[in-house]
Design a protein around this motif. Structure first.
Motif, PDB file in Angstrom:
ATOM      1  N   LEU A 166     -94.686 103.617  18.292  1.00  0.00           N
ATOM      2  CA  LEU A 166     -93.496 103.423  18.018  1.00  0.00           C
ATOM      3  C   LEU A 166     -92.645 102.433  18.736  1.00  0.00           C
ATOM      4  O   LEU A 166     -92.881 102.302  19.977  1.00  0.00           O
ATOM      5  CB  LEU A 166     -92.594 104.980  18.184  1.00  0.00           C
ATOM      6  N   ILE A 167     -91.685 101.734  18.006  1.00  0.00           N
ATOM      7  CA  ILE A 167     -90.931 100.671  18.821  1.00  0.00           C
ATOM      8  C   ILE A 167     -89.568 100.948  18.966  1.00  0.00           C
ATOM      9  O   ILE A 167     -88.806 101.568  18.049  1.00  0.00           O
ATOM     10  CB  ILE A 167     -90.950  99.338  17.807  1.00  0.00           C
ATOM     11  N   VAL A 168     -89.024 101.337  20.253  1.00  0.00           N
ATOM     12  CA  VAL A 168     -87.861 101.352  20.673  1.00  0.00           C
ATOM     13  C   VAL A 168     -86.888 100.204  20.782  1.00  0.00           C
ATOM     14  O   VAL A 168     -87.383  99.475  21.951  1.00  0.00           O
ATOM     15  CB  VAL A 168     -87.739 102.334  21.835  1.00  0.00           C
ATOM     16  N   ALA A 169     -85.925  99.898  20.160  1.00  0.00           N
ATOM     17  CA  ALA A 169     -85.026  98.765  20.465  1.00  0.00           C
ATOM     18  C   ALA A 169     -83.677  99.002  21.060  1.00  0.00           C
ATOM     19  O   ALA A 169     -83.117  99.915  20.529  1.00  0.00           O
ATOM     20  CB  ALA A 169     -84.875  98.066  18.944  1.00  0.00           C
ATOM     21  N   ARG A 170     -83.550  98.318  22.251  1.00  0.00           N
ATOM     22  CA  ARG A 170     -82.478  98.901  23.001  1.00  0.00           C
ATOM     23  C   ARG A 170     -81.485  97.460  23.202  1.00  0.00           C
ATOM     24  O   ARG A 170     -81.926  96.454  23.162  1.00  0.00           O
ATOM     25  CB  ARG A 170     -82.961  99.108  24.427  1.00  0.00           C
ATOM     26  N   THR A 171     -80.054  97.744  22.897  1.00  0.00           N
ATOM     27  CA  THR A 171     -79.261  96.780  23.227  1.00  0.00           C
ATOM     28  C   THR A 171     -78.294  97.140  24.398  1.00  0.00           C
ATOM     29  O   THR A 171     -78.076  98.423  24.337  1.00  0.00           O
ATOM     30  CB  THR A 171     -78.482  96.767  21.937  1.00  0.00           C
ATOM     31  N   ASP A 172     -78.120  96.029  25.071  1.00  0.00           N
ATOM     32  CA  ASP A 172     -77.244  96.435  26.276  1.00  0.00           C
ATOM     33  C   ASP A 172     -75.859  95.735  25.945  1.00  0.00           C
ATOM     34  O   ASP A 172     -75.197  95.576  26.955  1.00  0.00           O
ATOM     35  CB  ASP A 172     -77.859  95.893  27.687  1.00  0.00           C
ATOM     36  N   ALA A 173     -75.563  95.777  24.768  1.00  0.00           N
ATOM     37  CA  ALA A 173     -74.118  95.006  24.442  1.00  0.00           C
ATOM     38  C   ALA A 173     -72.859  95.787  24.643  1.00  0.00           C
ATOM     39  O   ALA A 173     -71.870  95.026  24.994  1.00  0.00           O
ATOM     40  CB  ALA A 173     -74.322  94.318  22.892  1.00  0.00           C
ATOM     41  N   VAL A 215     -91.631  90.794  15.294  1.00  0.00           N
ATOM     42  CA  VAL A 215     -93.080  90.320  15.880  1.00  0.00           C
ATOM     43  C   VAL A 215     -93.749  91.596  16.470  1.00  0.00           C
ATOM     44  O   VAL A 215     -94.926  92.000  16.142  1.00  0.00           O
ATOM     45  CB  VAL A 215     -92.821  89.273  16.934  1.00  0.00           C
ATOM     46  N   ALA A 216     -92.988  92.761  17.297  1.00  0.00           N
ATOM     47  CA  ALA A 216     -93.532  93.871  17.586  1.00  0.00           C
ATOM     48  C   ALA A 216     -94.194  94.646  16.676  1.00  0.00           C
ATOM     49  O   ALA A 216     -95.003  95.153  16.899  1.00  0.00           O
ATOM     50  CB  ALA A 216     -92.380  94.610  18.520  1.00  0.00           C
ATOM     51  N   ALA A 217     -93.170  94.821  15.475  1.00  0.00           N
ATOM     52  CA  ALA A 217     -93.828  95.600  14.498  1.00  0.00           C
ATOM     53  C   ALA A 217     -94.916  94.955  13.837  1.00  0.00           C
ATOM     54  O   ALA A 217     -95.965  95.659  13.426  1.00  0.00           O
ATOM     55  CB  ALA A 217     -92.765  95.803  13.343  1.00  0.00           C
ATOM     56  N   GLU A 218     -95.115  93.634  13.782  1.00  0.00           N
ATOM     57  CA  GLU A 218     -96.322  92.997  13.193  1.00  0.00           C
ATOM     58  C   GLU A 218     -97.737  93.156  13.950  1.00  0.00           C
ATOM     59  O   GLU A 218     -98.653  93.216  13.680  1.00  0.00           O
ATOM     60  CB  GLU A 218     -95.925  91.667  12.866  1.00  0.00           C
TER      61      GLU A 218
END
Length: 290
Positions: free
Chosen positions: A149-156, A138-141
């Motif tokens: 730019l889209i920075v995707a973070r995981t806290d896993a 959705v962010a990219a669209e």
């Protein structure tokens, strides 16, 4: 509008060091230092704006206004923390559109449950990876320019382990993230494993006193990272300086013998007073009494 210089820096394989900014003074100082990118820290922005913990209390309206003010006040491209996107998929779309319109060049979105918690702190829980993949798509669209730019973070990593964090990082890159951010790896070897596994540009979060070891920029580049952010270094330094000078003032009753400070003249220049004075000089009206 996003600044294309940031994407160009990544395409040129230039390693980026980004200091954390959290108010207009920190933004103005950092903007004059020659960095390729500035990082709008959520922790510091929430702390300086609201004086509370970065624990999901700040709203989209709070953050887009504050981050946008900083972005418009500097010439250097800025990546800004946007937490979880402040809700579901529709919220993510609105957040991306708002951040891009505010003049920010990159948005950081994370896979935590709502309300989120600050990285490097305990108790963080994440949503299913598939839900985060939809947020990234959705962010990219939603963006209007590929320079945003889209920075995707995981806290896993902290609760589910490194293997799951890397799995998510790969998924997020495939979903359209420009930069992958594995939060709080706990050793240099873990950081090297991330670098070996993920081909997308990687972000290293260098937090003084945090879970991740602070490595030199050259080492980070060598093991596969493309950008290092230092979100806390500015506000930690400011808090220490304020504690020192306020403590002296309380004990001594004056500001004498505090040593060299930034200087009032430099601060007036930083805030644009010379331009104001020049404007007033050009447009000064003759004294009515003359």
């Amino acid at each position: 509008m996003a600044n294309p210089a940031l994407r160009q820096a990544f395409e040129q394989k230039k390693f980026i060091v980004a200091p954390g900014i959290f108010d207009m003074i920190s933004a103005k100082v950092a903007d004059g230092m020659g960095f390729d990118c500035l990082y709008g820290t959520g922790f510091g922005t929430v702390a300086s704006h609201l004086g509370v913990a970065d624990a999901g209390i700040a709203t989209y309206a709070d953050m887009v206004a504050r981050m946008g003010q900083m972005a418009r006040g500097v010439k250097t491209p800025m990546i800004a923390d946007a937490d979880t996107g402040y809700g579901g998929l529709l919220n993510v779309r609105h957040t991306v559109m708002g951040y891009e319109a505010a003049g920010i060049s990159g948005i950081q979105l994370e896979d935590q449950e709502t309300p989120k918690k600050c990285g490097h702190t305990p108790g963080r829980r994440v949503i299913p990876a598939e839900e985060m993949v939809l947020k990234i798509k959705v962010a990219a669209e939603a963006r209007t320019s590929p320079d945003f730019l889209i920075v995707a973070r995981t806290d896993a990593r902290t609760t589910l382990g490194l293997e799951e964090a890397i799995r998510r990082g790969l998924m997020f890159g495939d979903a359209g993230a420009d930069i992958v951010f594995i939060e709080s790896p706990e050793s240099e070897e873990e950081m090297r494993a991330i670098g070996r596994a993920i081909a997308k540009p990687l972000l290293a979060n260098m937090v003084e006193g945090g879970r991740t070891p602070i490595l030199p920029a050259e080492t980070l580049k060598q093991i596969g990272y493309a950008i290092a952010i230092y979100p806390a270094v500015g506000f930690l330094a400011v808090a220490a300086a304020l504690e020192r000078v306020y403590g002296h003032l309380k004990q001594q009753g004056d500001s004498i013998a505090l040593g060299e400070s930034y200087g009032f003249k430099r601060m007036t220049e930083l805030m644009g007073f010379p331009e104001v004075w020049e404007f007033e000089k050009r447009w000064a009206q003759p004294d009515a009494a003359e």
